[in-house]
Design a protein around this motif. Structure first.
Motif, PDB file in Angstrom:
ATOM      1  N   ASN A 190       0.861  -1.173   0.000  1.00 46.24           N
ATOM      2  CA  ASN A 190       0.000   0.000   0.000  1.00 46.24           C
ATOM      3  C   ASN A 190       0.905   1.232   0.000  1.00 46.24           C
ATOM      4  OD1 ASN A 190      -1.663   2.144   0.571  1.00 46.24           O
ATOM      5  ND2 ASN A 190      -2.812   1.092   2.169  1.00 46.24           N
ATOM      6  N   THR A 191       1.056   1.856  -1.170  1.00 45.01           N
ATOM      7  CA  THR A 191       1.989   2.981  -1.298  1.00 45.01           C
ATOM      8  C   THR A 191       1.447   4.275  -0.705  1.00 45.01           C
ATOM      9  OG1 THR A 191       1.154   3.466  -3.515  1.00 45.01           O
ATOM     10  CG2 THR A 191       3.072   2.017  -3.344  1.00 45.01           C
ATOM     11  N   GLN A 192       0.193   4.273  -0.269  1.00 46.64           N
ATOM     12  CA  GLN A 192      -0.368   5.484   0.325  1.00 46.64           C
ATOM     13  C   GLN A 192       0.093   5.669   1.773  1.00 46.64           C
ATOM     14  OE1 GLN A 192      -4.581   5.299  -0.258  1.00 46.64           O
ATOM     15  NE2 GLN A 192      -4.421   5.431  -2.478  1.00 46.64           N
ATOM     16  N   LYS A 193       0.533   4.585   2.387  1.00 48.51           N
ATOM     17  CA  LYS A 193       1.007   4.677   3.767  1.00 48.51           C
ATOM     18  C   LYS A 193       2.487   5.020   3.779  1.00 48.51           C
ATOM     19  CE  LYS A 193      -2.319   1.733   6.051  1.00 48.51           C
ATOM     20  NZ  LYS A 193      -2.501   0.612   6.974  1.00 48.51           N
ATOM     21  N   LYS A 194       2.874   5.915   4.657  1.00 49.19           N
ATOM     22  CA  LYS A 194       4.273   6.329   4.767  1.00 49.19           C
ATOM     23  C   LYS A 194       4.892   5.932   6.102  1.00 49.19           C
ATOM     24  CE  LYS A 194       4.003   8.207   0.762  1.00 49.19           C
ATOM     25  NZ  LYS A 194       4.377   7.383  -0.365  1.00 49.19           N
ATOM     26  N   ASP A 195       4.072   5.746   7.121  1.00 51.61           N
ATOM     27  CA  ASP A 195       4.558   5.387   8.452  1.00 51.61           C
ATOM     28  C   ASP A 195       4.667   3.864   8.554  1.00 51.61           C
ATOM     29  OD1 ASP A 195       5.178   5.168  11.130  1.00 51.61           O
ATOM     30  OD2 ASP A 195       3.146   5.623  11.816  1.00 51.61           O
ATOM     31  N   VAL A 196       5.869   3.342   8.716  1.00 49.69           N
ATOM     32  CA  VAL A 196       6.083   1.900   8.737  1.00 49.69           C
ATOM     33  C   VAL A 196       5.283   1.212   9.849  1.00 49.69           C
ATOM     34  CG1 VAL A 196       8.129   1.940  10.220  1.00 49.69           C
ATOM     35  CG2 VAL A 196       7.853   0.135   8.522  1.00 49.69           C
ATOM     36  N   ASP A 197       5.018   1.909  10.939  1.00 51.59           N
ATOM     37  CA  ASP A 197       4.269   1.322  12.049  1.00 51.59           C
ATOM     38  C   ASP A 197       2.779   1.211  11.766  1.00 51.59           C
ATOM     39  OD1 ASP A 197       6.513   0.916  13.691  1.00 51.59           O
ATOM     40  OD2 ASP A 197       6.458   3.024  14.321  1.00 51.59           O
ATOM     41  N   SER A 198       2.307   1.819  10.675  1.00 53.65           N
ATOM     42  CA  SER A 198       0.871   1.773  10.377  1.00 53.65           C
ATOM     43  C   SER A 198       0.490   0.605   9.467  1.00 53.65           C
ATOM     44  CB  SER A 198       0.419   3.095   9.736  1.00 53.65           C
ATOM     45  OG  SER A 198       0.980   3.225   8.436  1.00 53.65           O
ATOM     46  N   PHE A 199       1.476  -0.110   8.939  1.00 52.31           N
ATOM     47  CA  PHE A 199       1.175  -1.224   8.033  1.00 52.31           C
ATOM     48  C   PHE A 199       0.545  -2.395   8.776  1.00 52.31           C
ATOM     49  CE2 PHE A 199       4.278   0.933   5.344  1.00 52.31           C
ATOM     50  CZ  PHE A 199       3.710   0.778   4.088  1.00 52.31           C
ATOM     51  N   VAL A 200      -0.401  -3.052   8.104  1.00 49.61           N
ATOM     52  CA  VAL A 200      -1.013  -4.286   8.591  1.00 49.61           C
ATOM     53  C   VAL A 200      -0.900  -5.307   7.461  1.00 49.61           C
ATOM     54  CG1 VAL A 200      -2.596  -3.131  10.183  1.00 49.61           C
ATOM     55  CG2 VAL A 200      -3.315  -3.574   7.834  1.00 49.61           C
ATOM     56  N   ALA A 201      -1.180  -6.576   7.754  1.00 47.03           N
ATOM     57  CA  ALA A 201      -1.015  -7.640   6.763  1.00 47.03           C
ATOM     58  C   ALA A 201      -1.778  -7.360   5.472  1.00 47.03           C
ATOM     59  CB  ALA A 201      -1.455  -8.977   7.358  1.00 47.03           C
ATOM     60  N   ALA A 202      -2.958  -6.754   5.570  1.00 42.53           N
ATOM     61  CA  ALA A 202      -3.772  -6.482   4.379  1.00 42.53           C
ATOM     62  C   ALA A 202      -3.130  -5.453   3.443  1.00 42.53           C
ATOM     63  CB  ALA A 202      -5.159  -6.007   4.800  1.00 42.53           C
ATOM     64  N   ASP A 203      -2.099  -4.751   3.902  1.00 40.39           N
ATOM     65  CA  ASP A 203      -1.409  -3.765   3.062  1.00 40.39           C
ATOM     66  C   ASP A 203      -0.405  -4.414   2.108  1.00 40.39           C
ATOM     67  OD1 ASP A 203      -2.655  -1.458   4.092  1.00 40.39           O
ATOM     68  OD2 ASP A 203      -1.340  -1.507   5.839  1.00 40.39           O
ATOM     69  N   PHE A 204      -0.237  -5.723   2.181  1.00 40.42           N
ATOM     70  CA  PHE A 204       0.722  -6.434   1.338  1.00 40.42           C
ATOM     71  C   PHE A 204       0.004  -7.474   0.493  1.00 40.42           C
ATOM     72  CE2 PHE A 204       2.868  -5.024   5.148  1.00 40.42           C
ATOM     73  CZ  PHE A 204       4.005  -4.428   4.648  1.00 40.42           C
ATOM     74  N   LYS A 205       0.393  -7.578  -0.775  1.00 39.79           N
ATOM     75  CA  LYS A 205      -0.139  -8.611  -1.668  1.00 39.79           C
ATOM     76  C   LYS A 205       1.025  -9.251  -2.402  1.00 39.79           C
ATOM     77  CE  LYS A 205      -4.593  -6.457  -2.410  1.00 39.79           C
ATOM     78  NZ  LYS A 205      -5.520  -5.865  -3.350  1.00 39.79           N
ATOM     79  N   LEU A 206       1.034 -10.584  -2.444  1.00 44.78           N
ATOM     80  CA  LEU A 206       2.060 -11.326  -3.154  1.00 44.78           C
ATOM     81  C   LEU A 206       1.450 -11.803  -4.465  1.00 44.78           C
ATOM     82  CD1 LEU A 206       4.970 -12.174  -2.766  1.00 44.78           C
ATOM     83  CD2 LEU A 206       4.157 -14.296  -1.756  1.00 44.78           C
TER      84      LEU A 206
END
Length: 80
Positions: free
Chosen positions: A49-65
């Protein structure tokens, strides 16, 4: 992986993993030989999810393989 220090402002580059004591136990020789006979498959793509900039705000749903196509599992017994 060994990391003594890190500069966090650099662009991503190569990932180099250093192993100090690599070994294969007797129970894993045949499965490892089987694995070495397999041809590599294309690497998958990791989308974030390129809209997020704060590394601590990422959750699993922000990544797709995308395009992950693994070989079948090769069972290996644990050496004790």
């Amino acid at each position: 992986m060994y990391q003594r220090s890190a500069d966090m402002d650099l662009a991503p580059g190569d990932f180099v993993h250093v192993i100090g004591d690599a070994h294969v136990c007797r129970t894993r020789v045949t499965p490892m030989e089987e694995q070495l006979q397999k041809l590599p498959k294309p690497f998958p793509i990791l989308m974030t999810n390129t809209q997020k900039k704060d590394v601590d705000s990422f959750v699993a749903a922000d990544f797709k393989l995308i395009g992950y196509d693994p070989h079948q599992k090769i069972g290996m017994k644990m050496a004790v």
